[in-house]
Design an enzyme around this catalytic site. Structure first.
Site, short mmCIF file in Angstrom:
data_model
loop_
_atom_site.label_atom_id
_atom_site.label_comp_id
_atom_site.label_asym_id
_atom_site.label_seq_id
_atom_site.Cartn_x
_atom_site.Cartn_y
_atom_site.Cartn_z
N ARG A 59 0.83 -1.21 0.00
CA ARG A 59 0.00 0.00 0.00
C ARG A 59 0.86 1.26 0.00
O ARG A 59 0.54 2.26 -0.66
CB ARG A 59 -0.92 0.00 1.23
CG ARG A 59 -1.87 1.19 1.26
CD ARG A 59 -2.89 1.07 2.39
NE ARG A 59 -3.82 2.18 2.37
CZ ARG A 59 -4.09 2.97 3.41
NH1 ARG A 59 -3.50 2.75 4.58
NH2 ARG A 59 -4.94 3.96 3.30
N HIS A 63 0.51 4.39 -2.63
CA HIS A 63 0.25 5.77 -2.21
C HIS A 63 1.39 6.70 -2.63
O HIS A 63 1.17 7.88 -2.90
CB HIS A 63 0.00 5.84 -0.70
CG HIS A 63 -1.39 5.42 -0.33
ND1 HIS A 63 -2.19 6.13 0.53
CD2 HIS A 63 -2.14 4.38 -0.75
CE1 HIS A 63 -3.37 5.53 0.64
NE2 HIS A 63 -3.36 4.46 -0.12
N ASP A 64 2.61 6.17 -2.68
CA ASP A 64 3.72 6.98 -3.18
C ASP A 64 3.49 7.33 -4.65
O ASP A 64 3.58 8.50 -5.04
CB ASP A 64 5.04 6.20 -3.01
CG ASP A 64 6.24 7.04 -3.41
OD1 ASP A 64 6.19 8.28 -3.20
OD2 ASP A 64 7.23 6.49 -3.92
N VAL A 67 0.83 10.13 -5.90
CA VAL A 67 1.01 11.55 -5.58
C VAL A 67 2.45 11.93 -5.95
O VAL A 67 3.39 11.34 -5.40
CB VAL A 67 0.75 11.80 -4.08
CG1 VAL A 67 0.83 13.29 -3.77
CG2 VAL A 67 -0.62 11.26 -3.67
N GLY A 69 4.07 11.05 -8.45
CA GLY A 69 4.79 9.92 -9.06
C GLY A 69 5.53 9.10 -8.01
O GLY A 69 5.59 9.46 -6.84
N ASN A 88 -3.85 9.30 3.72
CA ASN A 88 -2.73 8.43 4.06
C ASN A 88 -2.78 7.91 5.50
O ASN A 88 -1.82 7.29 5.96
CB ASN A 88 -1.41 9.16 3.82
CG ASN A 88 -1.09 9.23 2.33
OD1 ASN A 88 -1.45 8.32 1.59
ND2 ASN A 88 -0.44 10.29 1.90
N PRO A 155 -7.57 7.54 -4.36
CA PRO A 155 -8.98 7.12 -4.33
C PRO A 155 -9.49 6.97 -2.90
O PRO A 155 -8.71 6.72 -1.97
CB PRO A 155 -8.96 5.77 -5.04
CG PRO A 155 -7.56 5.29 -5.00
CD PRO A 155 -6.68 6.49 -4.87
N HIS A 185 -5.88 -5.89 -2.54
CA HIS A 185 -6.68 -6.07 -1.32
C HIS A 185 -6.91 -7.54 -0.98
O HIS A 185 -7.64 -7.84 -0.04
CB HIS A 185 -8.02 -5.32 -1.45
CG HIS A 185 -7.86 -3.82 -1.44
ND1 HIS A 185 -8.88 -2.95 -1.77
CD2 HIS A 185 -6.80 -3.03 -1.13
CE1 HIS A 185 -8.45 -1.69 -1.67
NE2 HIS A 185 -7.18 -1.72 -1.29
N ASP A 237 -9.83 -9.14 2.52
CA ASP A 237 -10.24 -10.42 1.94
C ASP A 237 -10.47 -11.33 3.14
O ASP A 237 -9.54 -11.91 3.68
CB ASP A 237 -9.11 -10.95 1.05
CG ASP A 237 -9.33 -12.40 0.61
OD1 ASP A 237 -10.40 -12.96 0.92
OD2 ASP A 237 -8.44 -12.94 -0.05
N SER A 240 -8.75 -14.95 3.38
CA SER A 240 -7.32 -15.23 3.53
C SER A 240 -6.54 -13.92 3.55
O SER A 240 -6.06 -13.46 2.52
CB SER A 240 -6.83 -16.14 2.40
OG SER A 240 -7.08 -15.56 1.14
C1 HEM Z 1 -9.91 2.49 -5.78
C2 HEM Z 1 -8.73 2.23 -5.29
C3 HEM Z 1 -8.42 1.97 -3.84
C4 HEM Z 1 -9.10 2.35 -2.71
C5 HEM Z 1 -10.37 3.17 -2.59
C6 HEM Z 1 -8.36 1.81 -1.60
C7 HEM Z 1 -8.70 1.99 -0.26
C8 HEM Z 1 -8.10 1.36 0.81
C9 HEM Z 1 -8.49 1.51 2.19
C10 HEM Z 1 -9.61 2.40 2.70
C11 HEM Z 1 -7.69 0.71 2.93
C12 HEM Z 1 -7.70 0.54 4.45
C13 HEM Z 1 -6.69 1.48 5.06
C14 HEM Z 1 -6.67 1.45 6.57
O1 HEM Z 1 -7.70 1.29 7.22
O2 HEM Z 1 -5.55 1.58 7.13
C15 HEM Z 1 -6.78 0.06 2.02
C16 HEM Z 1 -5.82 -0.84 2.40
C17 HEM Z 1 -4.93 -1.42 1.51
N1 HEM Z 1 -4.76 -1.08 0.17
FE1 HEM Z 1 -6.03 -0.04 -0.94
N2 HEM Z 1 -7.27 1.12 -2.05
C18 HEM Z 1 -7.26 1.20 -3.42
C19 HEM Z 1 -6.31 0.68 -4.28
C20 HEM Z 1 -5.20 -0.01 -3.87
C21 HEM Z 1 -4.09 -0.36 -4.74
C22 HEM Z 1 -3.99 0.00 -6.21
C23 HEM Z 1 -3.19 -1.03 -3.96
C24 HEM Z 1 -1.85 -1.61 -4.34
C25 HEM Z 1 -1.45 -1.93 -5.55
C26 HEM Z 1 -3.76 -1.12 -2.64
C27 HEM Z 1 -3.20 -1.79 -1.58
C28 HEM Z 1 -3.75 -1.86 -0.31
C29 HEM Z 1 -3.28 -2.78 0.71
C30 HEM Z 1 -2.23 -3.87 0.53
C31 HEM Z 1 -4.01 -2.48 1.87
C32 HEM Z 1 -3.87 -3.12 3.25
C33 HEM Z 1 -2.94 -2.27 4.07
C34 HEM Z 1 -2.62 -2.81 5.45
O3 HEM Z 1 -3.01 -3.93 5.79
O4 HEM Z 1 -1.95 -2.08 6.19
N3 HEM Z 1 -4.96 -0.45 -2.61
N4 HEM Z 1 -7.05 0.48 0.73
#
Ligand code: HEM
Ligand SMILES: *[C@@H]1O[C@H](CO)[C@@H](O)[C@H](O)[C@H]1NC(C)=O
Ligand SMILES: *[C@@H]1O[C@H](CO)[C@@H](O)[C@H](O)[C@H]1NC(C)=O
Length: 322
Positions: A59, A63-64, A67, A69, A88, A155, A185, A237, A240
Site C-alpha cells: 500500500r 500511495h507513493d 502523488v 509519481g 494516508n 482514491p 486487497h 479479503d 485469507s
Molecule cells: C480504488 C482504489 C483503492 C481504494 C479506494 C483503496 C482503499 C483502501 C483503504 C480504505 C484501505 C484501508 C486502510 C486502513 O484502514 O488503514 C486500504 C488498504 C490497503 N490497500 Fe487499498 N485502495 C485502493 C487501491 C489499492 C491499490 C492499487 C493497492 C496496491 C497496488 C492497494 C493496496 C492496499 C493494501 C495492501 C491495503 C492493506 C494495508 C494494510 O493492511 O496495512 N490499494 N485500501
C-alpha cells in the site's frame, strides 16, 4: 571517416541519454550489486516477525506513486508532508524502508533511491505472501516535494466506479489495471471506520448497504461492532488475509467485498468482467489470470511520473530531503 566516428559518437550519446531517462531492471548491478538482496532480506526479517507488514508495504508504494509519481514523497515526515494527509492515515511500514536505507547507505552511500526501495519492497512483499514475483525496473530518483494538500488524487473507499476509473485513468491506468491493482486487497486490513457506515448507517434511515450478501452482513457486523471502537480492523479479503490469491475476487462476486469501492468493481459491466475472469482463475489461453496480470500492472503503476537521470535526488535518509 571522421564523419563515421562522429556518427558513432552521436549514436552512443543518444543511447546513454535514453537509458538514463527511463527505468531498467538491474539498474544497481554495478553501482550497488547487493541493493536488491538487502531490500529483500530486510522485508523478509520484518515479515517473519509480522506477516501483515507485507500488505502495509504494498500500500505504501501505491500511495507513493499516485502523488507526485513514484518518488518517495510519501516517506517524508513533517506535519504538512504528504504522509499526514487524511488519505494516508493508517499507512504503515515506514520503519522497514528506513532500515533498508540505513543498511544501503553503509554499503553504497548516495546510490540507491528511497523510491526504488519502495518499489522493490512491494515486489518482495507480494512474493513473500505466496503471490507472483517480477523483475522491478529501477533507476527512480527521489522527489523534493511532499505536501499533504496533493493527496486528493488518491482514491477513497466511497468513490463510485466512475471516480475510481477517472483517478486511475489520470495516471495512465485503464479498467483492467484498476481491477488488477485493487486485487492487492487480497492481503491486508482496513480500519472499521471505512466499513461501519455500510453496516449500520448506509442510507439515512440507518440501513445497511443492500449490496452486502445477507449471510456476510452478520459476520461483518460482529467484526466491526456498532460502537465505533477505533482499534478494530477487518481483513479486506475475509477468507485469507495474508495470502495473495484470488479469493478477494470470488468474494466480490458473492457480495462479500469489505470496502464499498471494492464491491462496486463487481457491479460495473467492464470492471465486473475482469473480476469474473480473475475469480474463475482459468488456466489457458482464454483465461485472464490474476497472477500473470498483477506483475504487469504493478510495473505500469511503478512507472508513474518517475524522476530519472539528473532529476530529483538520492536521499540520504528516506524521511527527509537532503
Ligand atoms: C480504488 C482504489 C483503492 C481504494 C479506494 C483503496 C482503499 C483502501 C483503504 C480504505 C484501505 C484501508 C486502510 C486502513 O484502514 O488503514 C486500504 C488498504 C490497503 N490497500 Fe487499498 N485502495 C485502493 C487501491 C489499492 C491499490 C492499487 C493497492 C496496491 C497496488 C492497494 C493496496 C492496499 C493494501 C495492501 C491495503 C492493506 C494495508 C494494510 O493492511 O496495512 N490499494 N485500501
Ligand atoms: C449516519 O449518516 C448520516 C448521513 O450520512 C450522518 O449525518 C450521521 O451522522 C450518521 N450517523 C452515525 C451514528 O454515524
Ligand atoms: C451469499 O453467500 C452465500 C454463502 O456464502 C452464497 O452461497 C451466495 O451465493 C451468496 N449470494 C449471492 C447473491 O452471491
Amino acid at each position: 571517416m571522421e564523419s563515421i566516428w562522429y556518427l558513432c559518437f552521436v549514436v552512443i550519446l543518444v543511447m546513454v541519454l535514453s537509458v538514463e531517462s527511463q527505468l531498467t531492471t538491474g539498474f544497481y548491478s554495478y553501482s550497488c550489486p547487493e541493493a536488491e538482496e538487502v531490500v529483500r532480506s530486510t522485508v523478509e526479517s520484518y515479515f517473519n516477525m509480522d506477516s501483515t507488514i507485507a500488505a502495509a508495504l504494498l500500500r505504501l508504494h501505491f500511495h507513493d506513486c499516485f502523488v507526485q509519481g513514484c518518488d518517495g514523497s510519501v516517506l517524508i515526515s513533517g506535519s504538512s508532508a504528504e504522509r499526514n494527509a487524511v488519505q494516508n492515515s493508517g499507512l504503515r511500514g515506514f520503519e522497514v524502508i528506513d532500515d533498508a536505507k540505513t543498511q544501503l547507505e553503509a554499503l553504497c552511500p548516495d546510490v540507491v533511491s528511497c523510491a526504488d526501495i519502495l518499489a522493490l519492497a512491494a515486489r518482495d512483499a507480494v512474493e513473500l505472501s505466496y503471490g507472483p514475483s517480477w523483475d522491478v525496473p529501477t533507476g527512480r530518483r527521489d522527489g523534493r516535494v511532499s505536501s499533504s494538500s496533493e493527496a486528493s488524487n488518491l482514491p477513497s473507499p466511497l468513490d463510485s466506479i466512475a471516480v475510481q476509473r477517472q483517478k486511475f485513468a489520470a495516471k495512465g491506468l485503464d479498467d483492467k489495471d484498476l481491477v488488477t491493482l485493487v486485487g492487492a486487497h487480497t492481503i491486508g486490513q482496513t480500519d472499521c471506520a471505512f466499513v461501519s457506515y455500510r453496516l449500520y448507517n448506509f442510507t439515512t434511515t440507518g440501513n445497511s448497504d443492500p449490496s452486502i450478501n445477507q449471510s456476510f452482513l452478520a459476520q461483518l457486523q460482529s467484526l466491526c461492532p456498532n460502537n465505533g471502537d477505533p482499534s478494530k480492523h477487518v481483513a479486506l479479503d475475509t477468507d485469507s488475509q495474508t495470502e495473495f490469491d484470488v479469493s478477494f475476487f470470488k468474494n466480490l462476486r458473492e457480495g462479500k467485498g469489505v470496502l464499498e469501492s471494492d464491491q462496486r468493481l463487481w457491479e460495473d459491466s467492464a470492471t465486473g468482467y475482469v473480476v469474473q475472469k480473475y475469480a474463475g482463475n482459468i488456466i489457458g489461453l482464454l483465461g485472464l489470470r490474476f497472477d500473470y496480470e498483477f506483475p504487469k500492472a504493478m510495473i505500469k503503476m511503478s512507472g508513474i511520473e518517475v524522476k530519472t537521470g539528473t532529476d530529483g535526488e538520492i536521499r540520504k535518509t528516506c524521511s527527509s530531503f537532503n
